[in-house]
Design an enzyme around this catalytic site. Structure first.
Site, PDB file in Angstrom:
ATOM      1  N   SER A 136      -5.713   4.200  10.779  1.00 32.22           N
ATOM      2  CA  SER A 136      -5.594   5.649  10.870  1.00 32.22           C
ATOM      3  C   SER A 136      -7.004   6.200  10.687  1.00 32.22           C
ATOM      4  CB  SER A 136      -4.665   6.126   9.745  1.00 32.22           C
ATOM      5  OG  SER A 136      -4.671   7.530   9.666  1.00 32.22           O
ATOM      6  N   LYS A 162      -4.957   5.070  15.504  1.00 35.98           N
ATOM      7  CA  LYS A 162      -4.259   6.362  15.320  1.00 35.98           C
ATOM      8  C   LYS A 162      -5.299   7.406  14.962  1.00 35.98           C
ATOM      9  CE  LYS A 162      -1.650   7.944  11.343  1.00 35.98           C
ATOM     10  NZ  LYS A 162      -0.585   7.567  10.386  1.00 35.98           N
ATOM     11  N   LYS A 164      -6.132  11.162  13.643  1.00 35.71           N
ATOM     12  CA  LYS A 164      -5.641  12.379  13.006  1.00 35.71           C
ATOM     13  C   LYS A 164      -6.036  13.542  13.914  1.00 35.71           C
ATOM     14  CE  LYS A 164      -3.861  10.917   9.113  1.00 35.71           C
ATOM     15  NZ  LYS A 164      -2.456  11.173   8.765  1.00 35.71           N
ATOM     16  N   ASP A 189      -1.651  11.615  14.854  1.00 35.72           N
ATOM     17  CA  ASP A 189      -0.854  12.078  13.707  1.00 35.72           C
ATOM     18  C   ASP A 189      -1.325  13.476  13.325  1.00 35.72           C
ATOM     19  OD1 ASP A 189       0.567  12.476  11.375  1.00 35.72           O
ATOM     20  OD2 ASP A 189      -0.220  10.715  10.326  1.00 35.72           O
ATOM     21  N   GLU A 214       2.807  11.403  16.013  1.00 29.83           N
ATOM     22  CA  GLU A 214       3.396  11.378  14.676  1.00 29.83           C
ATOM     23  C   GLU A 214       3.460  12.784  14.064  1.00 29.83           C
ATOM     24  OE1 GLU A 214       1.634   8.311  12.281  1.00 29.83           O
ATOM     25  OE2 GLU A 214       2.363   9.163  10.397  1.00 29.83           O
ATOM     26  N   ASP A 239       7.264  10.910  10.104  1.00 29.85           N
ATOM     27  CA  ASP A 239       6.730  10.401   8.836  1.00 29.85           C
ATOM     28  C   ASP A 239       7.309  11.294   7.739  1.00 29.85           C
ATOM     29  OD1 ASP A 239       5.122  10.020   6.560  1.00 29.85           O
ATOM     30  OD2 ASP A 239       3.234  10.014   7.619  1.00 29.85           O
ATOM     31  N   LYS A 263       7.145   4.814   4.645  1.00 31.69           N
ATOM     32  CA  LYS A 263       6.240   4.703   3.499  1.00 31.69           C
ATOM     33  C   LYS A 263       7.138   4.508   2.292  1.00 31.69           C
ATOM     34  CE  LYS A 263       2.527   7.527   5.350  1.00 31.69           C
ATOM     35  NZ  LYS A 263       1.950   8.882   5.383  1.00 31.69           N
ATOM     36  N   GLY A 291       0.576   4.228   5.478  1.00 35.22           N
ATOM     37  CA  GLY A 291      -0.295   4.035   4.318  1.00 35.22           C
ATOM     38  C   GLY A 291      -0.610   5.363   3.662  1.00 35.22           C
TER      39      GLY A 291
HETATM   40  O1  OSB Z   1       0.215  10.859   7.379  1.00 35.75           O
HETATM   41  O2  OSB Z   1      -0.020   8.762   7.512  1.00 35.75           O
HETATM   42  C1  OSB Z   1      -0.323   9.852   6.977  1.00 35.75           C
HETATM   43  C2  OSB Z   1      -3.092   9.267   4.389  1.00 35.75           C
HETATM   44  C3  OSB Z   1      -2.714  10.161   3.403  1.00 35.75           C
HETATM   45  C4  OSB Z   1      -1.608  10.954   3.605  1.00 35.75           C
HETATM   46  C5  OSB Z   1      -0.867  10.850   4.790  1.00 35.75           C
HETATM   47  C6  OSB Z   1      -1.239   9.947   5.767  1.00 35.75           C
HETATM   48  C7  OSB Z   1      -2.375   9.168   5.572  1.00 35.75           C
HETATM   49  C8  OSB Z   1      -2.890   8.241   6.567  1.00 35.75           C
HETATM   50  C9  OSB Z   1      -3.766   7.120   6.074  1.00 35.75           C
HETATM   51  O3  OSB Z   1      -2.710   8.363   7.764  1.00 35.75           O
HETATM   52  C10 OSB Z   1      -3.079   5.821   6.188  1.00 35.75           C
HETATM   53  C11 OSB Z   1      -3.832   4.748   5.474  1.00 35.75           C
HETATM   54  O4  OSB Z   1      -3.616   4.546   4.249  1.00 35.75           O
HETATM   55  O5  OSB Z   1      -4.635   4.105   6.135  1.00 35.75           O
HETATM   56 MG    MG Z   2       1.553  10.377   8.980  1.00 37.35          MG
END
Ligand code: OSB
Ligand code: MG
Length: 376
Positions: A136, A162, A164, A189, A214, A239, A263, A291
């Protein structure tokens, strides 16, 4: 029986190796609640994934600490704990606070695996020897920086990228990444950053041929996601919206999504994570493990969970070094050049917690003890 003799709560502060930016803000370091359970000479660990602020979910490390200390820990200390799967019943009277519950429940599963001399993956019902990994990538200050970052992660072997995104930081990035890499497995995402007025805009992303989009809309929504999914060719992955098995069933039935990110903290622990996994599997919906910028404790639990059969898509479970200059477990989690993590077969979580390092990082602690048990 896994009767719990003591529960140690601690907060550790750990700076991130690289700041992480999402549509809800920038994270440069983490305040993390760790739970350590003592049971007849065994030690189980759990990590609470609640953030410093209630932005991803309505929990924060401070609410999790308060609820754990005042509600969850006392219940656990008084209960007859048979296994990790006993926790949802033990905590049943407390509504919500799923991340706080998960930290304790997962520590009980961690103990149970040791007591039964099984790997955590085996105990959870895992079948994979290796798990496929994606990354991510947080919002970047420029398209050039983003391209550099994607190049780096692809070179490391990660199987899915992925991105953001948020309004104003989407098409330009997708365009640039797709132009350079027309064929990689790509997803995005939004962490709920879009609204109904943006629907045409989100529908336009079909042109980028992404694996999934996402959580584009509200964090607590199914209905409007289902309206959006009807108009999209690309799969929606939920999510934030999926809190439990019933949510997964509702979302699948309403066609609000065609993929689910699990998660373990968000759904309240391994029991519910397995239930969501199974419900999705029965309906042909693939899942992957999300994650939350975990340390090695949460990361090792995510690896074990990802070994279940329906975790068929690359997860956001990646190498320790992407987050921490030094992790709190040994060995650190590493990813092979094929973008895979080997699922440990050793007893328990398969990674040793570095106690000295945890001690040195601790800024707050609290221990709760069981009352002397009456032996019949
Ligand atoms: O939406 O997946 C998410 C990190 C913090 C809060 C929400 C998200 C995330 C990530 C990071 O996308 C995922 C990771 O730990 O690599
Ligand atoms: Mg997410």
């Amino acid at each position: 029986m896994l009767n719990i003799d003591a529960i140690h709560l601690r907060e550790i502060n750990l700076p991130l190796a690289h700041p992480f930016e999402t549509s809800f803000g920038l994270t440069t370091g983490r305040r993390i609640l760790l739970v350590e359970l003592e049971s007849e000479g065994l030690i189980g660990w759990g990590e609470c994934v609640a953030g410093e602020h209630p932005y991803y979910s309505d929990e924060s490390i401070d609410t999790a600490w308060m609820i754990t200390e005042s509600e969850l820990a006392p219940r656990l200390l008084e209960a007859d704990v048979e296994r990790g799967g006993s926790c949802p019943r033990i905590f049943g009277q407390v509504r919500g606070h799923r991340m706080a519950k998960a930290a304790i429940e997962n520590a009980v599963w961690d103990l149970e695996a040791q007591a039964k001399r099984l790997s955590l993956a085996e105990l959870l019902g895992g079948v994979r020897e290796v798990i496929p990994c994606g990354v991510s990538i947080g919002l970047q200050p420029s398209v050039d920086r983003l391209i550099d970052k994607v190049a780096l992660e692809l070179a490391a072997g990660y199987q899915r990228i992925k991105l953001k995104c948020k309004p104003g930081m989407d098409n330009v990035m997708f365009e640039a990444v797709r132009k350079r890499w027309p064929d990689i497995a790509l997803s995005c995402d939004a962490n709920s950053a879009y609204r109904m007025r943006d629907l045409d805009h989100v529908v336009s992303w079909d042109q980028y041929n992404m694996l999934m989009i996402e959580q584009p809309l509200w964090y607590d929504d199914f209905y409007f996601h289902s309206m959006l999914q009807k108009r999209l060719t690309t799969d929606i992955c939920l999510d934030e919206s999926i809190r439990n098995r019933r949510d997964a069933l509702a979302a699948i039935d309403m066609e609000s999504c065609r993929v689910i990110n699990i998660k373990v903290g968000r759904v309240g622990g391994f029991s519910e994570a397995i239930a969501v996994h199974n419900a999705a599997a029965e309906r042909g919906i693939p899942v992957w493990c999300g994650g939350m910028l975990e340390t090695g404790i949460g990361r090792s639990h995510n690896i074990a969970l990802s070994s279940l059969a329906n975790f068929s898509l690359p997860g956001d479970v990646s190498a320790s070094s992407r987050y921490w200059s030094q992790d709190i477990i040994e060995p650190a989690v590493t990813v092979s050049p094929k973008g895979e993590i080997v699922v440990p077969t050793a007893i328990g979580r398969g990674f040793e917690v570095q106690r000295d390092r945890v001690e040195a990082l601790t800024v707050r602690r609290q221990t709760l003890y069981a009352k002397a048990r009456v032996v019949a």
